[in-house]
Design a protein around this motif. Sequence first.
Motif, PDB file in Angstrom:
ATOM      1  N   LEU A 144       0.792  -1.484  -0.265  1.00 36.91           N
ATOM      2  CA  LEU A 144       0.400   0.157   0.201  1.00 36.91           C
ATOM      3  C   LEU A 144       1.049   1.319  -0.025  1.00 36.91           C
ATOM      4  CD1 LEU A 144      -2.415  -0.934   2.720  1.00 36.91           C
ATOM      5  CD2 LEU A 144      -2.579  -1.491  -0.168  1.00 36.91           C
ATOM      6  N   ARG A 145       2.217   0.949   0.857  1.00 31.27           N
ATOM      7  CA  ARG A 145       2.941   2.102   1.210  1.00 31.27           C
ATOM      8  C   ARG A 145       3.901   2.525  -0.380  1.00 31.27           C
ATOM      9  NH1 ARG A 145       6.183   3.007   5.876  1.00 31.27           N
ATOM     10  NH2 ARG A 145       4.755   3.663   6.505  1.00 31.27           N
ATOM     11  N   ARG A 146       3.440   1.536  -0.652  1.00 30.21           N
ATOM     12  CA  ARG A 146       4.452   1.656  -2.297  1.00 30.21           C
ATOM     13  C   ARG A 146       3.649   2.249  -3.728  1.00 30.21           C
ATOM     14  NH1 ARG A 146       8.330   4.690  -4.188  1.00 30.21           N
ATOM     15  NH2 ARG A 146       8.362   3.414  -6.531  1.00 30.21           N
ATOM     16  N   ILE A 147       2.187   1.792  -3.315  1.00 29.08           N
ATOM     17  CA  ILE A 147       1.596   2.003  -4.032  1.00 29.08           C
ATOM     18  C   ILE A 147       1.132   4.038  -4.252  1.00 29.08           C
ATOM     19  CG2 ILE A 147      -0.908   2.250  -5.264  1.00 29.08           C
ATOM     20  CD1 ILE A 147      -0.517  -1.225  -4.538  1.00 29.08           C
ATOM     21  N   ALA A 148       0.806   4.187  -2.423  1.00 28.24           N
ATOM     22  CA  ALA A 148       1.116   5.899  -1.961  1.00 28.24           C
ATOM     23  C   ALA A 148       2.254   6.911  -3.221  1.00 28.24           C
ATOM     24  CB  ALA A 148       0.768   5.898  -0.491  1.00 28.24           C
ATOM     25  N   GLU A 149       2.882   6.197  -2.472  1.00 27.05           N
ATOM     26  CA  GLU A 149       4.104   6.508  -2.882  1.00 27.05           C
ATOM     27  C   GLU A 149       4.304   7.323  -4.799  1.00 27.05           C
ATOM     28  OE1 GLU A 149       7.615   3.740  -1.439  1.00 27.05           O
ATOM     29  OE2 GLU A 149       7.719   5.526   0.617  1.00 27.05           O
ATOM     30  N   ARG A 150       4.194   5.959  -5.307  1.00 24.95           N
ATOM     31  CA  ARG A 150       3.927   5.747  -6.728  1.00 24.95           C
ATOM     32  C   ARG A 150       2.873   7.016  -7.772  1.00 24.95           C
ATOM     33  NH1 ARG A 150       5.144  -0.381  -7.929  1.00 24.95           N
ATOM     34  NH2 ARG A 150       7.263  -0.659  -7.302  1.00 24.95           N
ATOM     35  N   LEU A 151       1.783   6.511  -6.908  1.00 19.64           N
ATOM     36  CA  LEU A 151       0.930   7.949  -7.342  1.00 19.64           C
ATOM     37  C   LEU A 151       0.869   9.111  -7.488  1.00 19.64           C
ATOM     38  CD1 LEU A 151      -2.263   5.314  -6.000  1.00 19.64           C
ATOM     39  CD2 LEU A 151      -1.160   6.556  -8.540  1.00 19.64           C
ATOM     40  N   THR A 152       1.995   9.771  -5.871  1.00 15.74           N
ATOM     41  CA  THR A 152       2.136  11.291  -5.373  1.00 15.74           C
ATOM     42  C   THR A 152       3.334  11.379  -6.527  1.00 15.74           C
ATOM     43  OG1 THR A 152       1.536  10.339  -2.719  1.00 15.74           O
ATOM     44  CG2 THR A 152       3.537  12.250  -3.647  1.00 15.74           C
ATOM     45  N   GLU A 153       4.245  10.112  -6.477  1.00 13.90           N
ATOM     46  CA  GLU A 153       5.672  10.201  -7.378  1.00 13.90           C
ATOM     47  C   GLU A 153       4.999  11.381  -8.955  1.00 13.90           C
ATOM     48  OE1 GLU A 153       8.090   7.499  -7.199  1.00 13.90           O
ATOM     49  OE2 GLU A 153       8.641   8.081  -5.066  1.00 13.90           O
ATOM     50  N   ASP A 154       3.794  10.545  -8.974  1.00 16.68           N
ATOM     51  CA  ASP A 154       3.448  11.366 -10.788  1.00 16.68           C
ATOM     52  C   ASP A 154       2.469  11.905 -10.821  1.00 16.68           C
ATOM     53  OD1 ASP A 154       5.311   8.629 -11.641  1.00 16.68           O
ATOM     54  OD2 ASP A 154       3.677   7.498 -11.351  1.00 16.68           O
ATOM     55  N   GLY A 155       2.467  12.440  -9.383  1.00 15.32           N
ATOM     56  CA  GLY A 155       1.520  13.754  -9.678  1.00 15.32           C
ATOM     57  C   GLY A 155       0.109  14.001  -9.478  1.00 15.32           C
ATOM     58  N   ILE A 156      -0.860  12.508  -9.508  1.00 21.18           N
ATOM     59  CA  ILE A 156      -1.828  12.194  -9.573  1.00 21.18           C
ATOM     60  C   ILE A 156      -2.956  12.440  -8.461  1.00 21.18           C
ATOM     61  CG2 ILE A 156      -3.426  10.391  -9.864  1.00 21.18           C
ATOM     62  CD1 ILE A 156      -1.555   9.899 -11.948  1.00 21.18           C
ATOM     63  N   GLU A 157      -3.706  13.252  -8.659  1.00 21.16           N
ATOM     64  CA  GLU A 157      -4.647  13.482  -7.773  1.00 21.16           C
ATOM     65  C   GLU A 157      -5.514  12.657  -6.958  1.00 21.16           C
ATOM     66  OE1 GLU A 157      -6.825  17.082  -8.512  1.00 21.16           O
ATOM     67  OE2 GLU A 157      -5.320  18.266  -8.850  1.00 21.16           O
ATOM     68  N   THR A 158      -5.330  12.925  -5.542  1.00 17.31           N
ATOM     69  CA  THR A 158      -6.382  12.029  -4.549  1.00 17.31           C
ATOM     70  C   THR A 158      -7.728  12.610  -5.548  1.00 17.31           C
ATOM     71  OG1 THR A 158      -6.175  13.859  -3.050  1.00 17.31           O
ATOM     72  CG2 THR A 158      -4.547  11.900  -2.734  1.00 17.31           C
ATOM     73  N   ALA A 159      -8.925  11.613  -3.927  1.00 15.26           N
ATOM     74  CA  ALA A 159      -9.952  11.888  -4.991  1.00 15.26           C
ATOM     75  C   ALA A 159     -10.409  13.686  -4.540  1.00 15.26           C
ATOM     76  CB  ALA A 159     -10.722  11.262  -3.659  1.00 15.26           C
ATOM     77  N   ARG A 160      -9.672  13.866  -3.569  1.00 15.36           N
ATOM     78  CA  ARG A 160     -10.236  15.570  -2.894  1.00 15.36           C
ATOM     79  C   ARG A 160      -9.477  16.135  -3.723  1.00 15.36           C
ATOM     80  NH1 ARG A 160     -12.373  13.639   2.991  1.00 15.36           N
ATOM     81  NH2 ARG A 160     -14.648  12.424   2.195  1.00 15.36           N
ATOM     82  N   GLY A 161      -8.716  15.738  -4.601  1.00 12.73           N
ATOM     83  CA  GLY A 161      -7.840  16.494  -4.898  1.00 12.73           C
ATOM     84  C   GLY A 161      -6.157  16.886  -4.438  1.00 12.73           C
TER      85      GLY A 161
END
Length: 186
Positions: free
Chosen positions: A134-151
């Motif tokens: 879960l941590r690695r998925i979160a890190e990758r999404l953050t690194e790739d600049g993908i916004e969370t559901a709430r922006g």
Amino acid sequence: MADEGFSAKDLNRPGLADALDRLDRGAADALVAIRLDRLSRSVADFAGLLARAKRKKWRLVLLSPNLDTEDAAGKFTAHVLAAAAEYERDLIGARTREGMAQRRAEGIHVGRPPSLPEGVVARIVDERARGATLRRIAERLTEDGIETARGGATWSTSTIQGVLTSRTAQRLAERNQATNGSTSTT
């Protein structure tokens, strides 16, 4: 003082808290409510208010029906009305739960509309299926600049876990399993 947008299911309302504070300090003599169900829909909370009023020496007055809880008949009637209001609240809750269960059984989405693009959910499901934490998925999404559901800009493990338990993620995971299962048998 009004508590617009707040339910009378409990006494945790800013306007009521302010009014009770003023009453307890002696800055006011009575709490006046249009109807009992606008004040409280809990027998226990209402009984607590009556005890508080007596202890702190202020009055509780209901305008409809016209009840002054200082006399025995008014107090008794108010208790009966409080029980009826609590019963009504419980019935509304039960009907709401039953209606939502029925909608879910019909395959209708209940709750807040999904706000993540399906592609992002698919990415999370795929990465998790490939063994990513879960941590690695979160890190990758953050690194790739993908916004969370709430922006938001930063993903957390709890957000990833929430996405993975969503209906969309479950549907995508089932579809992936069906696709992978059919290709491995041919």
